[in-house]
Design a protein around this motif. Sequence first.
Motif, PDB file in Angstrom:
ATOM      1  N   THR A  50      55.633  37.850  37.313  1.00 36.77           N
ATOM      2  CA  THR A  50      54.963  39.131  37.499  1.00 36.77           C
ATOM      3  C   THR A  50      55.195  39.590  38.931  1.00 36.77           C
ATOM      4  O   THR A  50      56.048  39.055  39.628  1.00 36.77           O
ATOM      5  CB  THR A  50      53.450  39.008  37.169  1.00 36.77           C
ATOM      6  N   THR A  51      54.444  40.580  39.379  1.00 34.19           N
ATOM      7  CA  THR A  51      54.481  41.018  40.775  1.00 34.19           C
ATOM      8  C   THR A  51      53.052  41.101  41.293  1.00 34.19           C
ATOM      9  O   THR A  51      52.110  41.243  40.517  1.00 34.19           O
ATOM     10  CB  THR A  51      55.148  42.397  40.925  1.00 34.19           C
ATOM     11  N   ASP A  52      52.914  41.017  42.614  1.00 36.85           N
ATOM     12  CA  ASP A  52      51.583  41.193  43.195  1.00 36.85           C
ATOM     13  C   ASP A  52      51.324  42.687  43.372  1.00 36.85           C
ATOM     14  O   ASP A  52      52.121  43.526  42.943  1.00 36.85           O
ATOM     15  CB  ASP A  52      51.424  40.401  44.487  1.00 36.85           C
ATOM     16  N   GLY A  55      54.119  44.713  44.861  1.00 36.29           N
ATOM     17  CA  GLY A  55      55.404  44.713  44.174  1.00 36.29           C
ATOM     18  C   GLY A  55      56.276  43.514  44.488  1.00 36.29           C
ATOM     19  O   GLY A  55      57.437  43.463  44.089  1.00 36.29           O
ATOM     20  N   THR A  56      55.742  42.530  45.198  1.00 37.69           N
ATOM     21  CA  THR A  56      56.495  41.324  45.529  1.00 37.69           C
ATOM     22  C   THR A  56      56.573  40.418  44.305  1.00 37.69           C
ATOM     23  O   THR A  56      55.546  40.143  43.684  1.00 37.69           O
ATOM     24  CB  THR A  56      55.798  40.562  46.681  1.00 37.69           C
ATOM     25  N   PRO A  57      57.771  39.957  43.915  1.00 39.14           N
ATOM     26  CA  PRO A  57      57.896  39.073  42.747  1.00 39.14           C
ATOM     27  C   PRO A  57      57.073  37.798  42.925  1.00 39.14           C
ATOM     28  O   PRO A  57      57.034  37.214  44.012  1.00 39.14           O
ATOM     29  CB  PRO A  57      59.387  38.748  42.685  1.00 39.14           C
TER      30      PRO A  57
END
Length: 90
Positions: A50-52, A55-57
Amino acid sequence: MRPVTLHTLMRHTGQTTALRWRPEQVTTTTARQLIRRGRRANAAVHVYETTDRDGTPLHIAHVQFGPGLYDNVEAVTDIYEIPTEALTSL
């Protein structure tokens, strides 16, 4: 790169609420060892990509231990927030 964040929840037998511990920062190596330990202990292990919020993977590992791990404990859940960069940089 930020470290892995470990959240632990524990529910005692007969209780409806779970105890929570303050999130811990662990290394990627330690997180891998703990997740492997869960698999060896026949815990239900699920990993999600997912992403935080930024938008960081991110990979989320959910390890659900059943009863029998500790006395008078119905369930223990460990949730690991693992930055994908930490996995791919090894």
